[in-house]
Write a protein that holds these residues in place. Structure first.
Motif, short mmCIF file in Angstrom:
data_model
loop_
_atom_site.label_atom_id
_atom_site.label_comp_id
_atom_site.label_asym_id
_atom_site.label_seq_id
_atom_site.Cartn_x
_atom_site.Cartn_y
_atom_site.Cartn_z
N THR A 51 -2.38 9.52 -4.48
CA THR A 51 -2.62 8.46 -5.46
C THR A 51 -1.70 8.67 -6.65
N ASP A 65 -7.09 4.75 -9.90
CA ASP A 65 -7.91 4.08 -8.90
C ASP A 65 -7.57 4.67 -7.54
N GLN A 68 -4.68 3.04 -5.64
CA GLN A 68 -3.30 3.15 -6.12
C GLN A 68 -2.67 4.28 -5.32
N TYR A 81 4.58 1.90 -2.85
CA TYR A 81 3.21 2.17 -3.28
C TYR A 81 2.48 0.87 -3.57
N THR A 82 1.14 0.95 -3.53
CA THR A 82 0.34 -0.21 -3.91
C THR A 82 0.47 -0.40 -5.41
N TRP A 83 0.42 -1.64 -5.85
CA TRP A 83 0.56 -1.94 -7.27
C TRP A 83 -0.72 -1.58 -7.98
N HIS A 84 -0.60 -1.35 -9.28
CA HIS A 84 -1.72 -0.80 -10.04
C HIS A 84 -2.89 -1.76 -10.22
N THR A 85 -4.01 -1.19 -10.59
CA THR A 85 -5.25 -1.91 -10.81
C THR A 85 -5.23 -2.56 -12.19
N ARG A 109 -4.47 -6.74 -3.56
CA ARG A 109 -3.55 -5.73 -4.10
C ARG A 109 -2.19 -5.91 -3.44
#
Length: 167
Positions: A51, A65, A68, A81-85, A109
């Protein structure tokens, strides 16, 4: 309708230096900032499955999160990477009204990916693909305005040693 943001820039640097620019908090805070929330850093070990935290230390904000996540990590070549919360605290610090923040939070997301390709002349082709958006996405509209400024500042920093000034 558009569901993806793609941007390519060319940077006179090595792939190792561009990777450092994307992953080293000491470097990101030099070129990546929000007008209201200040310097932005991403804290992670950058290994697949790990993360990350998004931090704006100037205002004491850390967005953490479990979703993330670093999706792909091939140092000096590829990072995703997944974009932020979009937490209520983040929205408040960046000056986003609650109606807009709720609309952003209602979206799935998204994911950002960086492809880094160096050549024999000391030039890196950096391609960014940020996808996973629905047609008409307000997040897509927001990042489409943000990424060119962030990437231009990264390019300027790596080529000159100074990032673009932020007002």
């Amino acid at each position: 309708m558009q569901t993806c943001f793609t941007y390519t820039t060319y940077i006179q640097a090595t792939p190792e230096r561009v990777w450092q620019g994307l992953t080293d908090s000491a470097v990101t805070k030099r070129y990546w900032r929000h007008q209201r929330a200040g310097e932005k850093t991403f804290r992670s070990n950058w290994e697949k499955g790990s993360t990350y935290e998004l931090a704006h230390d100037e205002v004491g904000l850390v967005v953490s999160d479990p979703e993330q996540v670093i999706l792909e990590s091939d140092p000096y070549r590829h990072l995703a990477y997944t974009w932020h919360t979009f937490t209520p605290e983040w929205a408040a610090q960046v000056g986003m009204d609650e109606v807009t923040a709720d609309a952003w939070r209602a979206e799935p997301r998204s994911k950002v990916a960086f492809d880094i390709e160096g050549d024999e002349h000391g030039v890196v082709r950096l391609m960014v693909v940020h996808d996973g958006f629905r047609p008409g996405s307000p997040v897509l509209q927001g990042i489409s305005n943000g990424w060119p400024a962030v990437l231009s500042s990264l390019k300027t920093l790596l080529e000159t040693g100074t990032s673009l000034p932020w007002s």
